[in-house]
Structure formats: C-alpha cells, structure tokens
Design an enzyme around this catalytic site. Sequence first.
Site, PDB file in Angstrom:
ATOM      1  N   CYS A 175     -64.705  60.481  17.816  1.00  0.00           N
ATOM      2  CA  CYS A 175     -64.425  60.977  19.195  1.00  0.00           C
ATOM      3  C   CYS A 175     -63.831  62.221  19.425  1.00  0.00           C
ATOM      4  CB  CYS A 175     -63.562  59.820  19.900  1.00  0.00           C
ATOM      5  SG  CYS A 175     -64.146  58.270  20.088  1.00  0.00           S
ATOM      6  N   HIS A 189     -59.598  63.253  25.952  1.00  0.00           N
ATOM      7  CA  HIS A 189     -60.560  62.326  25.468  1.00  0.00           C
ATOM      8  C   HIS A 189     -60.430  61.037  26.314  1.00  0.00           C
ATOM      9  CE1 HIS A 189     -63.174  59.665  23.320  1.00  0.00           C
ATOM     10  NE2 HIS A 189     -62.087  58.905  22.695  1.00  0.00           N
ATOM     11  N   ASN A 239     -65.678  55.014  27.391  1.00  0.00           N
ATOM     12  CA  ASN A 239     -65.198  56.152  26.278  1.00  0.00           C
ATOM     13  C   ASN A 239     -66.801  56.188  25.761  1.00  0.00           C
ATOM     14  OD1 ASN A 239     -65.038  57.245  23.776  1.00  0.00           O
ATOM     15  ND2 ASN A 239     -63.346  55.760  23.346  1.00  0.00           N
TER      16      ASN A 239
HETATM   17  N1  COA Z   1     -60.940  41.090  28.042  1.00  0.00           N
HETATM   18  C1  COA Z   1     -59.678  40.286  27.970  1.00  0.00           C
HETATM   19  N2  COA Z   1     -58.670  40.077  26.946  1.00  0.00           N
HETATM   20  C2  COA Z   1     -58.930  41.184  26.131  1.00  0.00           C
HETATM   21  C3  COA Z   1     -60.046  41.895  25.850  1.00  0.00           C
HETATM   22  C4  COA Z   1     -60.831  41.973  26.844  1.00  0.00           C
HETATM   23  N3  COA Z   1     -61.903  42.828  26.933  1.00  0.00           N
HETATM   24  N4  COA Z   1     -59.902  42.688  24.794  1.00  0.00           N
HETATM   25  C5  COA Z   1     -58.656  42.377  24.291  1.00  0.00           C
HETATM   26  N5  COA Z   1     -58.298  41.246  25.042  1.00  0.00           N
HETATM   27  C6  COA Z   1     -56.872  40.478  24.678  1.00  0.00           C
HETATM   28  C7  COA Z   1     -56.671  40.324  23.301  1.00  0.00           C
HETATM   29  O1  COA Z   1     -57.452  39.497  22.365  1.00  0.00           O
HETATM   30  C8  COA Z   1     -55.251  39.877  23.414  1.00  0.00           C
HETATM   31  O2  COA Z   1     -55.070  38.595  23.546  1.00  0.00           O
HETATM   32  P1  COA Z   1     -54.059  37.758  22.722  1.00  0.00           P
HETATM   33  O3  COA Z   1     -52.570  38.303  23.266  1.00  0.00           O
HETATM   34  O4  COA Z   1     -54.206  36.426  23.232  1.00  0.00           O
HETATM   35  O5  COA Z   1     -54.232  38.023  21.071  1.00  0.00           O
HETATM   36  C9  COA Z   1     -54.536  40.694  24.500  1.00  0.00           C
HETATM   37  O6  COA Z   1     -55.936  40.936  25.209  1.00  0.00           O
HETATM   38  C10 COA Z   1     -53.954  41.743  24.178  1.00  0.00           C
HETATM   39  O7  COA Z   1     -54.946  42.678  23.578  1.00  0.00           O
HETATM   40  P2  COA Z   1     -54.360  44.055  22.852  1.00  0.00           P
HETATM   41  O8  COA Z   1     -55.210  44.735  21.898  1.00  0.00           O
HETATM   42  O9  COA Z   1     -52.940  44.207  22.564  1.00  0.00           O
HETATM   43  O10 COA Z   1     -54.607  44.948  24.321  1.00  0.00           O
HETATM   44  P3  COA Z   1     -54.057  46.352  24.626  1.00  0.00           P
HETATM   45  O11 COA Z   1     -53.544  46.297  25.953  1.00  0.00           O
HETATM   46  O12 COA Z   1     -53.697  46.970  23.325  1.00  0.00           O
HETATM   47  O13 COA Z   1     -55.566  46.906  24.880  1.00  0.00           O
HETATM   48  C11 COA Z   1     -57.329  48.198  24.192  1.00  0.00           C
HETATM   49  C12 COA Z   1     -56.577  46.948  24.042  1.00  0.00           C
HETATM   50  C13 COA Z   1     -58.559  48.268  22.966  1.00  0.00           C
HETATM   51  C14 COA Z   1     -57.825  48.371  25.619  1.00  0.00           C
HETATM   52  C15 COA Z   1     -56.238  49.322  23.797  1.00  0.00           C
HETATM   53  O14 COA Z   1     -55.689  49.001  22.892  1.00  0.00           O
HETATM   54  C16 COA Z   1     -56.717  50.843  23.625  1.00  0.00           C
HETATM   55  O15 COA Z   1     -57.346  51.423  24.565  1.00  0.00           O
HETATM   56  N6  COA Z   1     -56.813  51.276  22.528  1.00  0.00           N
HETATM   57  C17 COA Z   1     -57.252  52.446  22.189  1.00  0.00           C
HETATM   58  C18 COA Z   1     -58.854  52.671  22.047  1.00  0.00           C
HETATM   59  C19 COA Z   1     -59.091  54.011  21.973  1.00  0.00           C
HETATM   60  O16 COA Z   1     -58.547  54.858  22.272  1.00  0.00           O
HETATM   61  N7  COA Z   1     -60.229  54.168  21.247  1.00  0.00           N
HETATM   62  C20 COA Z   1     -60.990  55.348  21.105  1.00  0.00           C
HETATM   63  C21 COA Z   1     -60.138  55.919  19.920  1.00  0.00           C
HETATM   64  S1  COA Z   1     -61.449  57.155  19.718  1.00  0.00           S
END
Ligand code: COA
Length: 348
Positions: free
Chosen positions: A127, A269, A299
Amino acid sequence: MTVETTEHAGSAFGRQGRAAVLRGLGTYLPPRLVTNEELSRTLDTSDEWIRTRTGIRQRYWAEQGTATGDLAFEAGARALKSAGVDAVDAVVLATSTPDHPCPGTAPDVAARLGLGTVPAFDIAAVCAGFVYALASGASMIVSGLAARVLVIGAETYSTILDPADRNTSVIFGDGAGAVVLEAGSPDDPGALLDFDLGSDGGHKDLITVPAGGSRQRSEGPESDPSRFFFTMQGKQVFTHAVTRMGASSAALLDRLGWDPASVDRFVGHQANVRILHALSDHLGIDRDRAVVNLDQVGNTSAASIPLALAHGVDTGGIKAGERVLMTAFGGGLTWGSTAMVWPEINVV
Ligand code: COA
C-alpha cells in the site's frame, strides 16, 4: 525503536537544482460496483459494521479476465492525456497484484500505451507502493536519467481476497491511478519537494500472501488454494499504520519546515477513516483537511493515493497553490511520505 539511516539519507532530495514536477493525473476504476449490502449476503457482516468500523460504503472489483495491467493501461492513458504528452522516458508501476509473478507488468503496459522500448519496471511496496514509485520516478528525473516518467499505481486485490474472510474482503477494492512527472525547478508548483521512506521487515507476517513466491514452492495443481489468499492482522496493522505514517509525515514536515497547520490538504492512504482521523489528530492537522474517498472505493492499495488526489481535485478539496501532504503505509512493513504545492492540472 531507533531507526538507523545513512548520513545522507533523503534530506538532500529537495535541494537539487532539478526537480520532478507533476504534469498530469489520470485514474480508472473497473465498472463493477460492490456494495456493503452485497457482501453482507455472503459474509457474516453488515453494512453498519463496515461503515462504522472502516468508513467504507462500496468498492469496485474487476470482472473475471480483467487484470491489474488492464487498469494500469487505462489510468496511464488518462495521465498521458492529462499531461498532453504521448511519450515518456520510463514507466514505473507500483503493484502487489501483478499480472504474473514473472515478468513484471510495467513493460506490457508501456508497450500497450505505445511508449516504445523505454525502461519499465514494477515496484512491490504494497500500500506504500505509489509513494515508493513516485520516489523512484522522481529520482530518475532529479539524477538526469530521465526527463519525463509515467508513474502508475494499480491493483486488483479482488483476485487475491479470500471470499470467505470478512476481515479482508470488506476492505479492499480494485483501481488504478497514474501521474506524469517532468523535469522542472524545485520552485515550480507540483515539484515533489522531498520524501521520507521506511520499512520494517520484522513485521512482515502482519500482511502477507503466503504462496506464489520462492518461500513456498508450488506443489502443482493439488496445492492448497488458500495459501494464495491475502491475509492481514487488522488490529496490529491499524496501530502500525497510525504510528508509522504519523512519524513519517512529521519527519517530512520537519525537513520541509512546514508547520502542520499550514498543510492545506492531507492525502493519507485510504485504509480506514479511523486511521485518517487518528493521524490528523496526531499531526495537528484539522480532520476536515483530510481527503477521504475510501467510502467510495475502499482500500485500493498502491492506487489509493492517486485515486484520493483525483477525488480531492474533482470535489474541489484540492486547489492549485495549496500545500498537499501525502503519506502511505503497507505490508512489508513499508511506509512513505511526500509533499508538493498543488499545480494547475486537468485531471482525466
Ligand atoms: N464484519 C463483522 N464483524 C467483523 C468483520 C466484518 N467485516 N471483521 C471483523 N469482525 C469482527 C472480528 O471478528 C471481531 O470479533 P470478535 O470480537 O468476536 O473476535 C470484531 O469484529 C472486532 O475485530 P477487530 O479486528 O478488533 O476490529 P477492528 O475494529 O480492529 O477493525 C479492521 C478491523 C480490519 C477494520 C481494522 O483493524 C483496520 O482497519 N485495520 C487496518 C487495516 C489497514 O490499514 N490495512 C491496510 C494497511 S495497508
């Protein structure tokens, strides 16, 4: 952690007599629109979860048979049109979803664009790829190796997403953006003023496609297809994204002597709107100065920055004469930042 750099790293870039100047910007999105609602039909997720946790409302996915090179070709053609040119000295293509592991995608795109036998190569910085590609193209110009470079960021993440993985499938979209850089003066609007680039391979496993390279050899047709899917440790990536882009942006602003309050437009980003808000707060840049288009496209990895720039211009959020800060972060880990005073250009 102390980040080691060589004595001369980066800081002399903006002080050369010759600069790489932005002359054109073009973008392309594949036609198939995928809404949160559509994904909710096959995944245990909801429009509400995706919107509130990421800010994403929709994304575009390439149809079967459309490859990254096809999107790169379209964006490249538009960037050339935007700059009003039909020849360049080099093509640099940032992608982590190349058409093939070998050869690179850039030579094919250059040939299809009718650019002859110019040097053309891919950059794999995930990214952060577009900022790395900008730095490569700009360095070719500043060093005198080229006078005009086409820099493209293009991705088809839909081709590597696990359709059963709600952690990744809701986040990524396909698309491409391209710019034409030309030799000019550091005082010209559009001059890339400096770069801050970095990596930390100690966290390489946070974002990975396990197979398809030399680390996991092909086992022939019976090999496990899931090894070719993209994986991401979202929570840890989130934290690194904020920390790394924050430190990189701050280092760049410091070198440029730009007060954060003087940044007119912040183009980060487009991974998660919560990351953009956290970054704005950390840097001391008003949240409403951040360009946001992830709600529309998700993204798009290496295409993220040019698509956001085009969106900013199209919606009146980026105007000529404004100070624009760009920063990106991705798997590797990799990150990078650059800045310019926005030039008078027509986005195509
Ligand atoms: N729909 C519903 N629930 C979801 C889900 C979805 N699409 N994706 C994850 N969950 C659930 C998880 O399983 C977890 O459940 P649990 O508590 O029962 O285990 C809960 O939501 C929380 O998950 P978590 O990973 O802590 O969520 P988050 O708030 O961190 O959000 C992302 C997840 C991926 C959106 C976030 O971490 C993120 O944006 N990360 C960075 C991504 C990024 O920048 N990527 C590119 C870099 S190049």
